[in-house]
Design a protein around this motif. Structure first.
Motif, PDB file in Angstrom:
ATOM      1  N   UNK A 138       0.834  -1.192   0.000  1.00  0.00           N
ATOM      2  CA  UNK A 138       0.000   0.000   0.000  1.00  0.00           C
ATOM      3  C   UNK A 138       0.881   1.260   0.000  1.00  0.00           C
ATOM      4  N   UNK A 139       0.688   2.106  -1.001  1.00  0.00           N
ATOM      5  CA  UNK A 139       1.524   3.301  -1.129  1.00  0.00           C
ATOM      6  C   UNK A 139       1.358   4.250   0.054  1.00  0.00           C
ATOM      7  N   UNK A 140       0.123   4.405   0.553  1.00  0.00           N
ATOM      8  CA  UNK A 140      -0.077   5.337   1.659  1.00  0.00           C
ATOM      9  C   UNK A 140       0.607   4.851   2.932  1.00  0.00           C
ATOM     10  N   UNK A 141       0.733   3.528   3.084  1.00  0.00           N
ATOM     11  CA  UNK A 141       1.473   2.982   4.226  1.00  0.00           C
ATOM     12  C   UNK A 141       2.974   3.211   4.035  1.00  0.00           C
ATOM     13  N   UNK A 142       3.457   2.943   2.828  1.00  0.00           N
ATOM     14  CA  UNK A 142       4.885   3.123   2.546  1.00  0.00           C
ATOM     15  C   UNK A 142       5.324   4.560   2.758  1.00  0.00           C
ATOM     16  N   UNK A 143       4.433   5.501   2.479  1.00  0.00           N
ATOM     17  CA  UNK A 143       4.785   6.909   2.607  1.00  0.00           C
ATOM     18  C   UNK A 143       5.031   7.348   4.039  1.00  0.00           C
ATOM     19  N   UNK A 144       4.619   6.545   5.000  1.00  0.00           N
ATOM     20  CA  UNK A 144       4.884   6.890   6.403  1.00  0.00           C
ATOM     21  C   UNK A 144       6.358   6.713   6.745  1.00  0.00           C
ATOM     22  N   UNK A 145       7.060   5.900   5.966  1.00  0.00           N
ATOM     23  CA  UNK A 145       8.489   5.658   6.217  1.00  0.00           C
ATOM     24  C   UNK A 145       9.325   6.807   5.662  1.00  0.00           C
ATOM     25  N   UNK A 146      10.539   6.925   6.158  1.00  0.00           N
ATOM     26  CA  UNK A 146      11.432   7.950   5.657  1.00  0.00           C
ATOM     27  C   UNK A 146      12.063   7.585   4.324  1.00  0.00           C
ATOM     28  N   UNK A 147      12.057   6.276   4.013  1.00  0.00           N
ATOM     29  CA  UNK A 147      12.672   5.799   2.773  1.00  0.00           C
ATOM     30  C   UNK A 147      11.946   4.548   2.326  1.00  0.00           C
ATOM     31  N   UNK A 148      11.785   4.410   1.022  1.00  0.00           N
ATOM     32  CA  UNK A 148      11.147   3.211   0.467  1.00  0.00           C
ATOM     33  C   UNK A 148      12.074   2.562  -0.541  1.00  0.00           C
TER      34      UNK A 148
END
Length: 227
Positions: A200-210
């Motif tokens: 899920x992109x919106x979940x990944x965006x919570x991280x500082x780096x993907x």
């Protein structure tokens, strides 16, 4: 915190060989929050298993806090998994017959911690994730979001260096997802190192780096804001 150098993983079944990982290089610094994305079969789960010492690479070197994990015995790997890494799974993996605090104490049981200390630390971990009033409830008496919070408390109870989360919001509704992600934000703010798998992109965006995986390879490691 961790460094993978030239990591490859090949699974063999008879004459069939499947390359799940191909020459993966990855460094995660202490206190970082990194998410991993990729389509089904891209190798992200295999990568997580190797980082979590649930599997060993076919080739390459894995350093955890400067220590060569890839050269450890199975007993040493088990100790690393129990004491230095906290796991959060999509399916929660809670034992239905046990109360919340007894589920949380399990890593301490395996570590040989005395019973009274186990309860104290388990209840404290549940308080940290907002479940102070639910310590004696069984999983069937908790919502999906609350069950995942129990899972996070279990991951925290040994005070691990690293938290690995595999699709931690995959079985949650939008409200529970927001609550669990806020909890990860708090853990990150406290200086925890977190590696999270998600589609899920919106979940990944919570991280500082993907980082993105495809066909067993790491495509990039750019900050989300750089995209």
């Amino acid at each position: 915190m961790l460094e993978l150098v030239g990591i490859g993983k090949t699974y063999r079944s008879g004459i069939l060989e499947v390359e799940a990982l191909r020459g993966v290089d990855l460094r995660v610094d202490e206190g970082e929050f990194v998410s991993t994305m990729g389509p089904s079969g891209s190798g992200k789960s295999t990568l997580m298993h190797i980082i979590g010492c649930l599997d060993i690479p076919t080739v390459g070197q894995y350093l955890l806090a400067g220590e060569d994990v890839s050269a450890m015995t199975e007993a040493q790997l088990a100790d690393v998994r129990n004491r230095r890494i906290g796991f959060v799974f999509q399916q929660f993996n809670l034992l239905p017959a046990l109360s919340a605090w007894r589920n949380v104490e399990l890593p301490l049981v395996y570590a040989g911690v005395p019973r009274a200390e186990r309860r104290r630390r388990a209840v404290s971990a549940l308080e940290r994730v907002g479940l102070a009033e639910r310590v004696d409830h069984r999983p069937s008496e908790l919502s999906g979001g609350q069950q995942q919070r129990v899972s996070v408390a279990r991951a925290l109870v040994t005070d691990p260096q690293l938290i690995l989360a595999d699709e931690p919001t995959g079985n949650l509704d939008s409200v529970a997802t927001a609550d669990v992600l806020a909890l990860f934000d708090d853990l990150h703010d406290q200086g925890r190192t977190i590696v999270l798998i998600t589609h899920e992109h919106d979940v990944a965006e919570r991280a500082g780096r993907t980082v993105h995986m495809h066909d067993g390879r790491l495509l990039d490691a750019a900050p989300m804001g750089a995209r």
